[in-house]
Design a protein around this motif. Structure first.
Motif, PDB file in Angstrom:
ATOM      1  N   VAL B 239       0.877  -1.168   0.000  1.00 28.20           N
ATOM      2  CA  VAL B 239       0.000   0.000   0.000  1.00 28.20           C
ATOM      3  C   VAL B 239       0.912   1.215   0.000  1.00 28.20           C
ATOM      4  O   VAL B 239       1.973   1.182   0.627  1.00 28.20           O
ATOM      5  CB  VAL B 239      -0.897  -0.021   1.265  1.00 28.20           C
ATOM      6  CG1 VAL B 239      -1.530   1.340   1.528  1.00 28.20           C
ATOM      7  CG2 VAL B 239      -1.956  -1.104   1.163  1.00 28.20           C
ATOM      8  N   ILE B 240       0.552   2.275  -0.712  1.00 29.15           N
ATOM      9  CA  ILE B 240       1.419   3.461  -0.769  1.00 29.15           C
ATOM     10  C   ILE B 240       1.334   4.271   0.527  1.00 29.15           C
ATOM     11  O   ILE B 240       2.348   4.514   1.172  1.00 29.15           O
ATOM     12  CB  ILE B 240       1.044   4.373  -1.956  1.00 29.15           C
ATOM     13  CG1 ILE B 240       0.965   3.582  -3.265  1.00 29.15           C
ATOM     14  CG2 ILE B 240       2.008   5.553  -2.055  1.00 29.15           C
ATOM     15  CD1 ILE B 240       2.258   3.381  -3.986  1.00 29.15           C
ATOM     16  N   LEU B 244      -3.268   0.633   8.307  1.00 31.33           N
ATOM     17  CA  LEU B 244      -4.558   0.098   8.747  1.00 31.33           C
ATOM     18  C   LEU B 244      -4.326  -0.849   9.917  1.00 31.33           C
ATOM     19  O   LEU B 244      -3.440  -1.698   9.867  1.00 31.33           O
ATOM     20  CB  LEU B 244      -5.247  -0.611   7.576  1.00 31.33           C
ATOM     21  CG  LEU B 244      -6.676  -1.086   7.827  1.00 31.33           C
ATOM     22  CD1 LEU B 244      -7.545  -0.842   6.591  1.00 31.33           C
ATOM     23  CD2 LEU B 244      -6.714  -2.556   8.171  1.00 31.33           C
ATOM     24  N   LYS B 285     -13.534   9.635  12.023  1.00 29.65           N
ATOM     25  CA  LYS B 285     -14.649   9.363  11.121  1.00 29.65           C
ATOM     26  C   LYS B 285     -15.081   7.922  11.359  1.00 29.65           C
ATOM     27  O   LYS B 285     -14.238   7.002  11.272  1.00 29.65           O
ATOM     28  CB  LYS B 285     -14.180   9.556   9.671  1.00 29.65           C
ATOM     29  CG  LYS B 285     -15.007   8.860   8.616  1.00 29.65           C
ATOM     30  CD  LYS B 285     -16.265   9.615   8.274  1.00 29.65           C
ATOM     31  CE  LYS B 285     -17.086   8.890   7.210  1.00 29.65           C
ATOM     32  NZ  LYS B 285     -18.367   9.554   6.966  1.00 29.65           N
ATOM     33  N   PHE B 287     -17.159   4.813  10.053  1.00 30.17           N
ATOM     34  CA  PHE B 287     -17.881   4.237   8.924  1.00 30.17           C
ATOM     35  C   PHE B 287     -18.846   3.147   9.399  1.00 30.17           C
ATOM     36  O   PHE B 287     -18.483   2.328  10.258  1.00 30.17           O
ATOM     37  CB  PHE B 287     -16.915   3.591   7.932  1.00 30.17           C
ATOM     38  CG  PHE B 287     -16.196   4.564   7.041  1.00 30.17           C
ATOM     39  CD1 PHE B 287     -16.801   5.069   5.901  1.00 30.17           C
ATOM     40  CD2 PHE B 287     -14.913   4.977   7.348  1.00 30.17           C
ATOM     41  CE1 PHE B 287     -16.131   5.963   5.077  1.00 30.17           C
ATOM     42  CE2 PHE B 287     -14.236   5.866   6.529  1.00 30.17           C
ATOM     43  CZ  PHE B 287     -14.843   6.359   5.387  1.00 30.17           C
ATOM     44  N   ARG B 291     -17.069  -2.436   4.653  1.00 30.30           N
ATOM     45  CA  ARG B 291     -15.918  -2.483   3.734  1.00 30.30           C
ATOM     46  C   ARG B 291     -14.934  -1.343   3.987  1.00 30.30           C
ATOM     47  O   ARG B 291     -13.846  -1.325   3.402  1.00 30.30           O
ATOM     48  CB  ARG B 291     -16.402  -2.394   2.287  1.00 30.30           C
ATOM     49  CG  ARG B 291     -17.309  -3.505   1.852  1.00 30.30           C
ATOM     50  CD  ARG B 291     -17.909  -3.197   0.481  1.00 30.30           C
ATOM     51  NE  ARG B 291     -18.645  -1.932   0.497  1.00 30.30           N
ATOM     52  CZ  ARG B 291     -19.080  -1.294  -0.600  1.00 30.30           C
ATOM     53  NH1 ARG B 291     -18.852  -1.813  -1.789  1.00 30.30           N
ATOM     54  NH2 ARG B 291     -19.752  -0.160  -0.489  1.00 30.30           N
ATOM     55  N   TYR B 292     -15.290  -0.402   4.830  1.00 32.18           N
ATOM     56  CA  TYR B 292     -14.471   0.791   5.031  1.00 32.18           C
ATOM     57  C   TYR B 292     -13.999   0.893   6.476  1.00 32.18           C
ATOM     58  O   TYR B 292     -14.645   0.337   7.346  1.00 32.18           O
ATOM     59  CB  TYR B 292     -15.273   2.054   4.662  1.00 32.18           C
ATOM     60  CG  TYR B 292     -15.743   2.079   3.239  1.00 32.18           C
ATOM     61  CD1 TYR B 292     -14.973   1.543   2.216  1.00 32.18           C
ATOM     62  CD2 TYR B 292     -16.977   2.628   2.911  1.00 32.18           C
ATOM     63  CE1 TYR B 292     -15.427   1.574   0.899  1.00 32.18           C
ATOM     64  CE2 TYR B 292     -17.426   2.668   1.599  1.00 32.18           C
ATOM     65  CZ  TYR B 292     -16.648   2.129   0.600  1.00 32.18           C
ATOM     66  OH  TYR B 292     -17.084   2.162  -0.698  1.00 32.18           O
ATOM     67  N   PRO B 293     -12.917   1.612   6.758  1.00 33.49           N
ATOM     68  CA  PRO B 293     -12.082   2.399   5.837  1.00 33.49           C
ATOM     69  C   PRO B 293     -11.118   1.534   5.037  1.00 33.49           C
ATOM     70  O   PRO B 293     -10.810   0.418   5.426  1.00 33.49           O
ATOM     71  CB  PRO B 293     -11.299   3.306   6.783  1.00 33.49           C
ATOM     72  CG  PRO B 293     -11.131   2.477   8.021  1.00 33.49           C
ATOM     73  CD  PRO B 293     -12.409   1.681   8.135  1.00 33.49           C
ATOM     74  N   GLN B 294     -10.637   2.097   3.942  1.00 36.69           N
ATOM     75  CA  GLN B 294      -9.590   1.479   3.128  1.00 36.69           C
ATOM     76  C   GLN B 294      -8.499   2.521   2.898  1.00 36.69           C
ATOM     77  O   GLN B 294      -8.796   3.679   2.596  1.00 36.69           O
ATOM     78  CB  GLN B 294     -10.154   1.039   1.781  1.00 36.69           C
ATOM     79  CG  GLN B 294     -11.206  -0.073   1.898  1.00 36.69           C
ATOM     80  CD  GLN B 294     -11.833  -0.441   0.566  1.00 36.69           C
ATOM     81  OE1 GLN B 294     -11.377   0.034  -0.485  1.00 36.69           O
ATOM     82  NE2 GLN B 294     -12.853  -1.268   0.591  1.00 36.69           N
ATOM     83  N   PRO B 295      -7.240   2.105   2.964  1.00 37.94           N
ATOM     84  CA  PRO B 295      -6.171   3.112   2.842  1.00 37.94           C
ATOM     85  C   PRO B 295      -6.193   3.875   1.527  1.00 37.94           C
ATOM     86  O   PRO B 295      -6.031   5.100   1.522  1.00 37.94           O
ATOM     87  CB  PRO B 295      -4.884   2.293   3.016  1.00 37.94           C
ATOM     88  CG  PRO B 295      -5.268   0.869   3.074  1.00 37.94           C
ATOM     89  CD  PRO B 295      -6.728   0.776   3.322  1.00 37.94           C
ATOM     90  N   ARG B 296      -6.396   3.201   0.404  1.00 38.00           N
ATOM     91  CA  ARG B 296      -6.315   3.917  -0.865  1.00 38.00           C
ATOM     92  C   ARG B 296      -7.463   4.898  -1.048  1.00 38.00           C
ATOM     93  O   ARG B 296      -7.310   5.941  -1.685  1.00 38.00           O
ATOM     94  CB  ARG B 296      -6.268   2.942  -2.053  1.00 38.00           C
ATOM     95  CG  ARG B 296      -5.841   3.629  -3.350  1.00 38.00           C
ATOM     96  CD  ARG B 296      -5.380   2.651  -4.393  1.00 38.00           C
ATOM     97  NE  ARG B 296      -6.450   1.862  -4.927  1.00 38.00           N
ATOM     98  CZ  ARG B 296      -7.407   2.335  -5.755  1.00 38.00           C
ATOM     99  NH1 ARG B 296      -7.394   3.590  -6.124  1.00 38.00           N
ATOM    100  NH2 ARG B 296      -8.341   1.540  -6.203  1.00 38.00           N
ATOM    101  N   LEU B 297      -8.619   4.595  -0.474  1.00 42.96           N
ATOM    102  CA  LEU B 297      -9.763   5.489  -0.631  1.00 42.96           C
ATOM    103  C   LEU B 297      -9.795   6.610   0.407  1.00 42.96           C
ATOM    104  O   LEU B 297     -10.270   7.702   0.127  1.00 42.96           O
ATOM    105  CB  LEU B 297     -11.072   4.691  -0.539  1.00 42.96           C
ATOM    106  CG  LEU B 297     -11.351   3.676  -1.644  1.00 42.96           C
ATOM    107  CD1 LEU B 297     -12.732   3.066  -1.455  1.00 42.96           C
ATOM    108  CD2 LEU B 297     -11.246   4.324  -3.027  1.00 42.96           C
ATOM    109  N   SER B 301      -8.359  11.741   3.320  1.00 48.59           N
ATOM    110  CA  SER B 301      -9.525  12.506   3.785  1.00 48.59           C
ATOM    111  C   SER B 301      -9.116  13.615   4.753  1.00 48.59           C
ATOM    112  O   SER B 301      -8.237  13.417   5.597  1.00 48.59           O
ATOM    113  CB  SER B 301     -10.515  11.565   4.494  1.00 48.59           C
ATOM    114  OG  SER B 301     -11.042  10.635   3.578  1.00 48.59           O
ATOM    115  N   GLN B 306      -7.278  12.893   9.147  1.00 46.63           N
ATOM    116  CA  GLN B 306      -8.363  12.212   9.843  1.00 46.63           C
ATOM    117  C   GLN B 306      -7.989  10.768  10.173  1.00 46.63           C
ATOM    118  O   GLN B 306      -7.316  10.115   9.377  1.00 46.63           O
ATOM    119  CB  GLN B 306      -9.596  12.210   8.941  1.00 46.63           C
ATOM    120  CG  GLN B 306     -10.849  11.649   9.561  1.00 46.63           C
ATOM    121  CD  GLN B 306     -12.042  11.808   8.636  1.00 46.63           C
ATOM    122  OE1 GLN B 306     -12.141  11.152   7.613  1.00 46.63           O
ATOM    123  NE2 GLN B 306     -12.938  12.713   8.982  1.00 46.63           N
TER     124      GLN B 306
END
Lengths: 351, 351, 351, 351
Positions: B239-240, B244, B285, B287, B291-297, B301, B306
């Motif tokens: 992951v860039i 997580l 935040k 969720f 399915r969330y949170p996800q690092p790429r998405l 934020s 956050q």
């Protein structure tokens, strides 16, 4: 060793293809029949299957005509491997068992059935006796054996030495699961590239429940489940093959790190002397290098049938933490089923 | 608001570059001096730095001449941000503090010093009072403030509402950490592509210890550490940006899932009304989508500041499990330090 | 500037979502209607769409009720953007144009129509005059404008200065295309992780043909196509956003490397002084560093609307080789369509 | 077949490790000496090497003591494989050749030497006669043979049938190269994950020049180079193993697609009947499915020694386009050198 004629149910799917690949040069089992959905039935296998394995499609199956998955089309096989989707497995596997055709299944449907063995040969080989309780046929010729979920396999195999030596109070596990576990087309690349998905639907309940049956004791033909809670978080990571688990365990009898490592390293497989063709020489590999195991480097070890362990250490919460990893579609699916079949041959259930 | 002249120590490294990017349009802070190793000193910054950020190098720093990291070269700045490597941070940061130049540091060296605040503004803003105990200068003009490890930030931020509402008995955490956390060149692609590395040297002890100082109570100028064990497994994933965490917590006072979720969702940041430029509107935040949170998405934020939480649920072992995620090089490093500086301005320590 | 009410056709798909994201804060265009398939029609957008953009769904669209894509539901909009699938675009776009509603389309269906402009504002802004040839309505109120394929955009934009200065004999191009170009779910991760797929169905003919219309001369309301062959190889690589092209060109008039680079660097956009909100300040960015451009670093430059060029060099075969790269779903799709609409406003076609 | 004692120069590097892995069970060659830099010399190999191959380090090398790379330490070997870095290869390889120890080298240093064969056994086996022109020793006992660059191998192997049948006017090639080609640690993950790097330093000149020597005719002990220009663009993509090339060729004699495909498919390797242990049964595999070859699926075919071809088609510019792919560190490096050695045994140069 007599040669067995075997059929594959769900032969065009990802698990079915893995069965075909694994069995290509098997010394005992020869694929003579392939079953798939009515959409594929009637076509040659090489036309029906979108082959996704990296090795070439074996010549032996290319020109087999795909059959519908009904028992009457499979009367010449000795038994079948099932890679069926769970949406159809209950009905089809029941049909085969009732027709007197043993079913070695990778589907989840019968895993919790009280008369169906959920089997890892190195963990609970004695559970195959449950077969005698099954009533699909009057003469006992048709029956079902299942193998566990792909996370449950390395989790339970690694817990087995600890369970026997110390007893287990509880387990917390986070899995990092490979994309091949979702089949094909499976996980969209836009979802998983450079990402982690922290949820896999339906997975965590299997991780929580299946180890308890696998570690249970057989008594009077029934399994008394092991009794400890498992808290699981199942995540998806951008890895092709190999599920990696971060495991923390609370033991019934306390032990220091050296004793725990010693128990893990000295554990002997109960099927070691059976010489099953697919059995890994070392079902548990214990790494001392803290960087290992890694899925890309070690998932294929011993033909993908080994569970690799690393980072065994005293924990600051509960008792012991470690990493476990195994090939999810070989050890955790088709390869596990083939090993189950080999054990069933040795024990005389298949003949 | 008066404008501050700031220096960056370790300006050519990955953290130094992130400071430069984050400060590009900062309303209060203007970079006027850049320090790096003697190998870079004397060169223009645009020649000295191998710029790895995806946005262009800000024009304002291109033609600054890189200085050696000694306090006498920085007498015109109001304070410095330190992105120094831990191998040199102790000596250089001490030099600056003794010269009366405040140091807002991302290095780990002084995090455990009993007079140095380890600071997350939303968690323990009152700890900045520890500055008054520091003795680098007779007049108190030189001092050091640190921000935590990049996993400790989302872990502690997410534990804070639980700690205040229920108390914490113990924590088990598995991190899946992004490659940017290892700097540049950092992790070789041959090691991490399609892989997980189940070990990050030196990381787990920070995850275990830093939350205890962060959640500690300040009394008579000293922190009384929180007292609960943390068992950590730190892994690297492809992951860039964005670490997580899979977290399981045992609470002192038992609570059901609804109460726990409610506490998390209704938590209010103690710095909410200070209007700090880098403060996220919602530091946590929550969720509902599993399915969330996800690092790429979600790592970017609110400017990467956050901490995102998901999958809060009753656990079968201990009490509650959840996912936490934050941008490791923004919230967990340079951005956290900038927010610390903003708080220090508001509280009158920088002026 | 008057504000326009706009509708989005295909609003739940990947391109439709990109339109919604790009238009969130647009100074001229306000989304007031969303159209999708009958499966989604009647639902609130936030329920109908599986939102895949990394930023949050804009509040303005969440509670819009999704409409069926028929013109009678869209009588209040000034025009529509179409992100429709090519399987339905011909029929639906014709319906809208006949109803007097202008259609700014990203679909391929009308790109080759002799009366429909295929438009890149920086390349062939004069082609919008073709609109006057369209006969969807008697009064000319309904018409269609299209934007090119996502590879054709950076290819043609980079060829434009060469075409004007030297003429073009032939082009050989190999594209390395991002996964977002295949929509969602799009490319299975098992196909593309750690891999290259050397074929994208239907892509190469568009790359071969669209530049010829784009570079064609408008005469008497019709385009005389440019006349040179293009040999294209389209491949898929594990990149999220940004198509990268390796281009080799044979020129009509021979030129040395310095002259070629000078022509590329000094090229001025014909719409430079129109102040279109989405127009990049520099439509062509020329990198001198041979490592650049790179999709992950540069696809988002200038809001994803810039074409980045690098490695311009004399070729040993043909004349000149270079790298071109642009964001495929912004510049190469939704963003290109929005820029088309802005040009149409300035030129008085939308009012 | 007599067994040969072989040494590995550069044994701790990525290429050296690949030699060790490939030779583990070789029927003719047995590793008896390992050479590396003075930093490693004196240590056991298992201590000196950071083993990066995914299979375990062979037991046979673990306890070999690493030697310095000077010929006097290698007087018991029959010949050496060189995986030396180019910064030291000239000096060391010369030393060995002068000492009468044949050197089969993967280094680039002697590839352009007019008396040193640059060898692909399937392409130019007769070039080994050049050895007789070498003057390292008076009796001809010491000499050097080299294998080509990892892109030049599949490029030249695929051009060979076309060159022989039609003649070649010119070639345009874009390579998409795997990260393993950069050695270890090699490419930083932050540079290549989800990205393409459109430049590889020093690569394109080798791609341009080496095919001309390989396809040259031997006359009077010297090679008359083939004479056609090659325009190359070398890029790096996030793939572990396998370089994929997009190739477009202009032929001297024009031919239609069917004739071209027929020439490629019917091409026979000149060493087919030599039964070399590492020779692939089919040096060229021609795929009809346009999605193939793919590096992740096909790089390992025939032990990584096969060149895979796909998408052969008439081109709109020049004459024919196709995809070529081969394993860069096996066929394109260590495996190619081992095959060279096998040919040299069969031809009597090694005995």
């Amino acid at each position: 060793m007599t040669s067995f004629k075997v059929g594959i149910l769900g032969a065009t799917g990802a698990v079915g293809q893995k069965f075909i690949r694994i069995l290509e040069n098997h010394p005992w089992f020869k694929i003579t029949a392939l079953g798939a959905s009515s959409r594929s039935a009637g076509k040659l296998y090489e036309e029906a299957a979108n082959w996704i394995e990296s090795t070439r499609m074996p010549d032996g199956v290319k020109s087999l005509t795909v059959l519908e998955c009904t028992s009457n089309h499979f009367d010449e096989v000795d038994f079948v491997f099932s890679g069926l989707d769970s949406s159809v497995a209950t009905e089809i596997e029941t049909d085969f068992a009732k027709a007197g055709i043993p079913v070695i299944s990778n589907a989840k449907n019968f895993r919790t059935d009280p008369t169906v063995p959920l089997l890892i040969p190195e963990v609970n080989p004695d559970h195959i006796e449950m077969i005698r309780e099954q009533r699909f046929t009057a003469d006992g010729s048709g029956w079902i054996v299942t193998n566990p979920n792909c996370v449950a396999v390395p989790l339970t195999t690694s817990l087995k030495p600890l369970y026997d030596a110390f007893g287990i109070e509880s387990v917390v596990v986070t899995s990092m699961q490979a994309i091949s576990g979702a089949g094909y087309p499976g996980v969209p690349s836009l979802d998983i590239m450079g990402n982690v998905i922290p949820f896999i639907g339906g997975e965590e309940s299997k991780i929580r429940q299946e180890p308890l049956k696998l570690l249970g004791k057989l008594k009077d033909g029934a399994v008394r489940y092991a009794d400890f809670p498992v808290q699981a978080t199942a995540t998806r990571v951008p890895v092709i093959n190999g599920h990696l688990l971060s495991v923390t365990v609370s033991l019934k009898r306390k032990a220091d790190q050296d004793e725990i490592i010693n128990v893990m390293k000295s554990w002997g497989s109960p099927i070691h002397d059976l010489d099953l063709p697919s059995a890994p020489k070392f079902p548990l590999k214990i790494f001392d290098d803290p960087r290992y195991p890694q899925p890309r480097l070690h998932a294929d070890s011993e033909g993908g049938m080994q569970t690799a362990i690393g980072r065994i250490r005293q924990a600051h919460v509960m008792d012991v933490s470690y990493i476990a990893m195994a090939h999810n579609t070989v050890r955790g699916a088709a390869g596990g089923a083939v090993l189950n079949a080999e054990l069933l041959v040795k024990k005389g259930f298949l003949k």
